[in-house]
Write a protein that holds these residues in place. Structure first.
Motif, PDB file in Angstrom:
ATOM      1  N   TYR A  38       0.821  -1.219   0.174  1.00  0.00           N
ATOM      2  CA  TYR A  38      -0.105  -0.046  -0.068  1.00  0.00           C
ATOM      3  C   TYR A  38       0.868   1.209   0.094  1.00  0.00           C
ATOM      4  O   TYR A  38       0.534   2.050  -0.750  1.00  0.00           O
ATOM      5  CB  TYR A  38      -0.971  -0.010   1.211  1.00  0.00           C
ATOM      6  N   SER A 111      -8.499   3.364   6.175  1.00  0.00           N
ATOM      7  CA  SER A 111      -8.448   4.259   5.232  1.00  0.00           C
ATOM      8  C   SER A 111      -7.891   5.446   5.701  1.00  0.00           C
ATOM      9  O   SER A 111      -6.973   6.274   5.104  1.00  0.00           O
ATOM     10  CB  SER A 111      -9.907   4.626   4.871  1.00  0.00           C
ATOM     11  N   GLU A 114      -3.789   5.196   5.738  1.00  0.00           N
ATOM     12  CA  GLU A 114      -3.295   5.132   4.530  1.00  0.00           C
ATOM     13  C   GLU A 114      -3.418   6.722   4.158  1.00  0.00           C
ATOM     14  O   GLU A 114      -2.688   7.067   3.106  1.00  0.00           O
ATOM     15  CB  GLU A 114      -4.145   4.331   3.462  1.00  0.00           C
TER      16      GLU A 114
END
Length: 201
Positions: A38, A111, A114
């Protein structure tokens, strides 16, 4: 002729600088933002976003300014943004570490975590990538026109092809030089400062 040669040189050397910067940024951000798939995806997406936005702005600015002038200002922007972001790195680790305290009181979702990583990537990578992208259309136009007139009887597509090949060879050289020589030999900050000097020259 001088502008065409200069633009082709900028595309070639700029290709080295572009991918060398990306290697250095990913090397540094892996320590701060992590080395998960990621984090890597965010780093790459941020750099490409900067290139795309810069190219879009550069294409519009070509309607108002001469291409050579635009390339010159974009190169200055690359150098200044490299210099400015080179002093951001020390604070990024503290910035990321501060979220450990937030996590104790307010657990962050995947979320949200990130998004924090994306902001860190944007602070470090977006400004130089933007100016690199801004320089590209104008430099490519100058180099392609010169090559087409000089070597290909005015065939613009062949000029673009050769100019793109020079830029891609620079990209390959930048990855190899930064990854295998410059980073181990000189360290991240010195490589960044050296790249800023190369851009100015």
């Amino acid at each position: 002729t001088r502008q065409g040669v200069g633009a082709l040189t900028i595309l070639t050397v700029g290709g080295v600088v572009t991918l060398a910067l990306e290697v250095v940024f990913m090397h540094l951000l892996a320590v701060v933002a992590g080395n998960s798939v990621y984090a890597f995806g965010l780093m790459l997406a941020t750099f490409l976003l900067g290139l795309g936005l810069g190219a879009m702005v550069g294409e519009r600015l070509m309607l108002r300014y001469e291409r050579a002038v635009l390339v010159l200002w974009a190169q200055c922007g690359i150098a200044v943004s490299i210099l400015l972001t080179s002093f951001v790195w020390d604070g990024l680790a503290d910035y990321m570490g501060s979220f450990a305290y937030v996590q104790q009181w307010l657990p962050l979702s995947f979320s949200a975590r990130e998004l924090v990583r994306a902001m860190v990537c944007a602070m470090a990578m977006l400004p130089p990538a933007f100016f690199i992208g801004m320089s590209y259309p104008a430099a490519m136009g100058l180099a392609a026109d010169w090559l087409a007139a000089r070597r290909f009887g005015g065939e613009a597509a062949r000029g673009v092809g050769l100019a793109s090949a020079a830029n891609t060879l620079g990209n390959i050289a930048g990855v190899l030089l930064a990854g295998f020589w410059w980073l181990p030999q000189y360290g991240s900050r010195n490589v960044l400062l050296g790249l800023a000097v190369v851009v100015v020259v």
